[in-house]
Design a protein around this motif. Structure first.
Motif, PDB file in Angstrom:
ATOM      1  N   VAL A 107       1.130  -4.605  -7.887  1.00  0.00           N
ATOM      2  CA  VAL A 107       0.827  -4.440  -6.468  1.00  0.00           C
ATOM      3  C   VAL A 107      -0.533  -5.060  -6.131  1.00  0.00           C
ATOM      4  CG1 VAL A 107       0.315  -2.736  -4.684  1.00  0.00           C
ATOM      5  CG2 VAL A 107       2.282  -2.422  -6.178  1.00  0.00           C
ATOM      6  N   LEU A 108      -1.519  -4.868  -7.005  1.00  0.00           N
ATOM      7  CA  LEU A 108      -2.835  -5.459  -6.757  1.00  0.00           C
ATOM      8  C   LEU A 108      -2.755  -6.983  -6.717  1.00  0.00           C
ATOM      9  CD1 LEU A 108      -5.321  -3.296  -8.857  1.00  0.00           C
ATOM     10  CD2 LEU A 108      -5.147  -3.456  -6.382  1.00  0.00           C
ATOM     11  N   TRP A 163       2.067   1.792  -3.510  1.00  0.00           N
ATOM     12  CA  TRP A 163       0.978   2.353  -4.324  1.00  0.00           C
ATOM     13  C   TRP A 163       0.809   3.845  -4.038  1.00  0.00           C
ATOM     14  CZ3 TRP A 163      -2.689  -0.377  -7.497  1.00  0.00           C
ATOM     15  CH2 TRP A 163      -3.732   0.405  -7.953  1.00  0.00           C
ATOM     16  N   THR A 164       0.821   4.221  -2.763  1.00  0.00           N
ATOM     17  CA  THR A 164       0.644   5.627  -2.402  1.00  0.00           C
ATOM     18  C   THR A 164       1.801   6.478  -2.922  1.00  0.00           C
ATOM     19  OG1 THR A 164      -0.460   4.872  -0.378  1.00  0.00           O
ATOM     20  CG2 THR A 164       0.187   7.184  -0.483  1.00  0.00           C
ATOM     21  N   ARG A 187       1.184  -0.820 -10.693  1.00  0.00           N
ATOM     22  CA  ARG A 187      -0.099  -0.831 -10.009  1.00  0.00           C
ATOM     23  C   ARG A 187      -0.743  -2.218 -10.089  1.00  0.00           C
ATOM     24  NH1 ARG A 187      -2.265   4.351  -9.140  1.00  0.00           N
ATOM     25  NH2 ARG A 187      -1.066   6.036 -10.063  1.00  0.00           N
ATOM     26  N   MET A 229       0.829  -1.207   0.000  1.00  0.00           N
ATOM     27  CA  MET A 229       0.000   0.000   0.000  1.00  0.00           C
ATOM     28  C   MET A 229       0.867   1.262   0.000  1.00  0.00           C
ATOM     29  SD  MET A 229      -2.881  -1.238   2.753  1.00  0.00           S
ATOM     30  CE  MET A 229      -3.414   0.440   3.049  1.00  0.00           C
ATOM     31  N   ASP A 231       1.193   7.128  -6.541  1.00  0.00           N
ATOM     32  CA  ASP A 231       0.170   8.167  -6.670  1.00  0.00           C
ATOM     33  C   ASP A 231       0.746   9.551  -6.388  1.00  0.00           C
ATOM     34  OD1 ASP A 231      -1.800   6.431  -7.383  1.00  0.00           O
ATOM     35  OD2 ASP A 231      -2.615   6.185  -5.363  1.00  0.00           O
TER      36      ASP A 231
END
Length: 849
Positions: free
Chosen positions: A718-719, A520-521, A715, A517, A524
């Motif tokens: 990561v998912l 991912w952040t 992304r 997470m 972003d």
């Protein structure tokens, strides 16, 4: 063997869900490791193949036209020399797409750094305007053989006759010009020349550059590029994706191994009677061990084979970079070995982690040992006993109704309370029904403040204790805590080693999810707030009419969507020791400074002050506060580094100051570019088109490259990793729930005997599971956030961008994920706990026996 297979089949039917999750988790882990291997191969091998086939040069020197390449050929360690080739900088355009290029004049196919033709043909004397484009430049321009290139600002045109692969540094808009091979006549006004050196020992690259600069003179060197820089750029984001997949794949493999180990251990404790029966009918300890071990190895093998088969069959069809990587990897020599070795290693690791638990199963005695009367984890603590009661009575001096001095009596409102530790009763959880004349009355708990003396008596009946309490003026404390919460908390953490092991196994996948997470952040943050990672501007503008065009900045600032235009210049500078070149930038002025993103130190305000990227600090082995000397042509430049900026360009090998500081050393210096900071909501493409039309195509405008653009495939990675880790966590959670339900069977009779309803008994198991999940969530957050920050910053530092780019997930997101994990764990535990609480008396007696 037949009995073994029948028992394994029966166990599989009983635990079908657990077996399915184990197979899926193993498949996801092996697929992640295979994709990581493919990405590593895709990142390294294509460039290495091109470099080998092209006999690539280890060093490329951009010099002035007076440099003598013959002197370089005589240097020790130089195997061969390419060039010199005349060069000129230009801008080409095709179908509205523009790119900065370096025209390199040659007719003969070079022996060193030979271009590998992939489309069309090499230069022909019959086509004086024919050129060959480097493949990455051709992809950026969407150019094919036969297309016509225009040179904005001039009437000249060039015709594309071929496209070739090259092991030199790749084209990057705004940073590295593309490579165009052209006839010498097409390079009519060369601004310099380029010389390539192929070395006998690539490890001596720095030393070779130093000797070449010494021979030619520092003033003759414009820029130096090495094979190491070209390889790092070619690997680029693919290597990062491979590292992410490999790291999380190994972490998930460790979590899966521990989860399987815990699952076997829990199942052994739940099947002690079955194992004893197997021993009694003739099974040896080795056979029992092999039953558990081979059963779980079969699950792991099935998942590994499925992952390998799917990766081999469908991996190349995945859209994007992952599919390309698998397609290239399948054609590499080591593909077959890796396809078998990676799943085999994963299966062996899972087998090694489960071997110890299976060995413990083989040590179970043929005759089950009688279970102790007292709980292995001990009775309730003093705090738990106090919270469990509704009334806590502290007798005064001479209070005979409360028994001996120092005894507190707690009365539970509505439900009887657990008896003293060691009191006889059904089960072994330290629970009992109503006491006799020597124990507390119904609904009371004796809590001795010190060890009871031999021969001492209880507190008498509850009625007499209450009367004594009222007569003696004792204190009363009313508490309203449901027994299910207290007993559930006690059940979750009573057995310290086993409870801590369960929490640790559940924490590992949650910790990796927190790290994912955070990644991912951070991505972003690169997309949404580029100014925080060293990209405060969105467009770079270069004027075709030359650096002396004073109207360019006025034109740029008149655009309503341009917030600021920062004039600047960027030149190549030789570092001390003359082993490499770095980028020296002068952006903004002291009155209007450039908004650098600082991670350390302060902004450069005074004379000779500058900020530097992490890559430059590592290259020069300096720190913030040091002075550095570099050479631009024949002129030295001494700067004081007062801060470290986040630099995503040029691998962080950038030192930046104001344009005024560079002009103090060279008053004739004029800006060659402008960096544009746009207003919020402005579209960079629309602004670029509008500015290009305002100057009739004489402005070279392009968007600033964001490194996050190449991380978009991350992304999906990561998912996928979060899904795999969630499966591993689900396996551990089901194991913990099953163990808690099995252990509660021994307490079921006692809990029912003291008056707890099935709903309250179910609440005990749900609370125990929720407490375990809550402890794992808190521990994962406490450990995962610092770990993620350290890993991301370490990756940023190794890539030259520098530490300080990590971004933790928002507290709201963390709370939501943690709450979902805890509530999901409680929901999963509710069904089996309710089923166990409503078992018939005969079934419960059979389980306890």
């Amino acid at each position: 063997m037949r009995a073994t297979l029948r028992w394994a089949h029966s166990d599989l039917r009983t635990h079908r869900g657990e077996a399915l999750f184990l197979v899926l988790a193993t498949a996801g882990i092996v697929a992640s490791l295979l994709l990581a291997t493919a990405l590593f191969g895709y990142a390294t091998n294509p460039w290495q193949r091109v470099f080998t086939q092209a006999r690539g040069a280890h060093v490329w020197l951009h010099t002035d036209r007076a440099a003598d390449a013959g002197e370089l050929a005589a240097l020790d360690g130089v195997q061969d020399v390419a060039g010199p080739y005349p060069t000129a900088s230009a801008t080409v355009a095709v179908r509205g797409t523009r790119a900065s290029v370096e025209l390199r004049g040659t007719f003969e196919v070079p022996e060193v750094g030979r271009p590998l033709i992939t489309a069309g043909h090499w230069l022909d004397a019959d086509e004086p305007d024919g050129v060959v484009l480097e493949s990455r430049l051709a992809r950026a321009l969407l150019a094919q053989p036969g297309d016509t290139l225009t040179l904005p600002g001039t009437p000249r045109t060039l015709t594309v006759v071929g496209i070739a692969d090259s092991p030199e540094r790749r084209y990057r808009p705004g940073e590295q010009p593309g490579l165009v091979w052209a006839p010498p006549a097409a390079v009519s006004e060369p601004g310099g020349q380029v010389i390539g050196l192929r070395l006998t020992d690539p490890g001596e690259t720095d030393y070779a550059v130093q000797r070449a600069v010494t021979v030619l003179g520092a003033g003759a060197i414009g820029q130096v590029s090495t094979w190491e820089q070209a390889r790092a750029e070619a690997q680029g984001d693919n290597r990062l994706l491979g590292q992410v997949l490999g790291l999380f794949g190994l972490g998930a493999l460790l979590a899966a191994g521990l989860a399987v180990h815990g699952a076997i251990g829990t199942r052994i404790r739940g099947h002690l009677r079955d194992i004893s029966v197997l021993k009694a009918i003739g099974f040896t300890p080795g056979q029992v061990t092999r039953v558990f071990l081979l059963q779980h190895l079969a699950y792991a093998l099935l998942g590994a084979v499925a992952a390998a088969g799917l990766t081999q069959a469908l991996g190349s069809r995945v859209p994007g970079r992952l599919g390309d990587a698998v397609g290239v990897w399948q054609g590499l020599p080591g593909h077959t070995v890796a396809l078998f070795a990676v799943p085999a290693c994963a299966v062996l690791f899972i087998g090694a982690t489960t071997g110890l638990a299976a060995w413990r199963a083989g040590r179970v005695p043929p005759v089950p040992l009688p279970r102790p009367a007292a709980a292995q984890g001990g009775g309730l603590s003093g705090a738990a006993r106090a919270v469990l009661g509704v009334r806590v009575r502290v007798p005064g001096r001479g209070d005979r109704g409360a028994g001996e001095p120092g005894v507190r009596t707690a009365t539970v409102s509505g439900t009887p309370a657990p008896a003293k530790a060691g009191a006889p009763g059904p089960g072994d959880a330290g629970l009992s029904g109503s006491g006799g004349s020597d124990g507390p009355g119904t609904g009371e708990i004796d809590v001795p403040s010190h060890a009871r003396a031999p021969g001492s008596h209880g507190a008498g009946t509850g009625r007499r204790g209450a009367a004594g309490e009222q007569a003696r003026g004792t204190r009363r404390l009313e508490l309203r805590v449901p027994p299910a919460l207290v007993l559930g908390w006690h059940k979750a953490f009573a057995r310290r080693p086993r409870s801590l092991a369960a929490v640790a196994r559940l924490t590992l996948p949650l910790l990796l999810i927190v790290v994912a997470m955070s990644a991912w952040t951070t991505i972003d943050r690169f997309h949404d707030h580029p100014e925080r990672i060293g990209l405060p501007t969105a467009l770079t503008v270069r004027a075709e009419t030359g650096p002396g065009d004073r109207g360019t900045r006025a034109l740029l600032e008149r655009d309503p969507e341009v917030a600021a235009a920062y004039p600047g210049v960027e030149v190549a500078a030789l570092v001390p020791g003359q082993t490499a070149t770095i980028a020296l930038r002068g952006l903004g002025t002291r009155e209007d400074p450039y908004p650098y993103a600082l991670a350390e130190g302060r902004r450069a305000h005074g004379p000779d002050e500058a900020v530097a990227g992490q890559g430059l600090l590592d290259l020069l082995e300096v720190e913030v506060g040091d002075w550095v000397r570099m050479t631009v042509g024949d002129q030295p430049q001494v700067l004081h580094i007062v801060g470290r900026s986040i630099e995503p360009e040029n691998a962080g090998r950038v030192i930046s100051t104001s344009l005024d500081t560079l002009r103090e050393n060279d008053p004739r210096l004029e800006p060659t570019l402008h960096q544009l900071r746009l207003r919020a909501g402005a579209d960079p493409d629309e602004v670029a088109g509008r500015l290009a039309e305002a100057r009739h195509g004489r402005l070279d405008v392009h968007a600033v490259a964001n490194p996050a653009d190449g991380l978009s495939p991350l992304r999906g990675v990561v998912l996928g990793l979060i899904a795999v880790l969630a499966l591993v966590g689900l396996i551990e959670l089901l194991t913990a729930i099953g163990g808690t339900v099995r252990e509660s069977e021994r307490d079921l009779l006692a809990l029912k005997a003291i008056g707890l309803s099935p709903r309250q008994i179910t609440g005990i198991t749900v609370t125990a599971t929720g407490c375990t999940a809550l402890a794992a969530v808190l521990l994962a957050a406490a450990l995962g956030l610092p770990l993620a920050h350290w890993l991301i910053d370490a990756q940023g530092a190794s890539s030259g961008i520098g530490a300080g780019i990590a971004q933790a997930p928002s507290p709201v997101l963390l709370v939501l994920v943690g709450a979902a994990a805890v509530l999901g764990a409680a929901a999963l535990a509710a069904v089996p706990a309710a089923r166990a609480a409503r078992r018939r008396l005969a079934d419960t007696l059979s389980a306890v026996a």
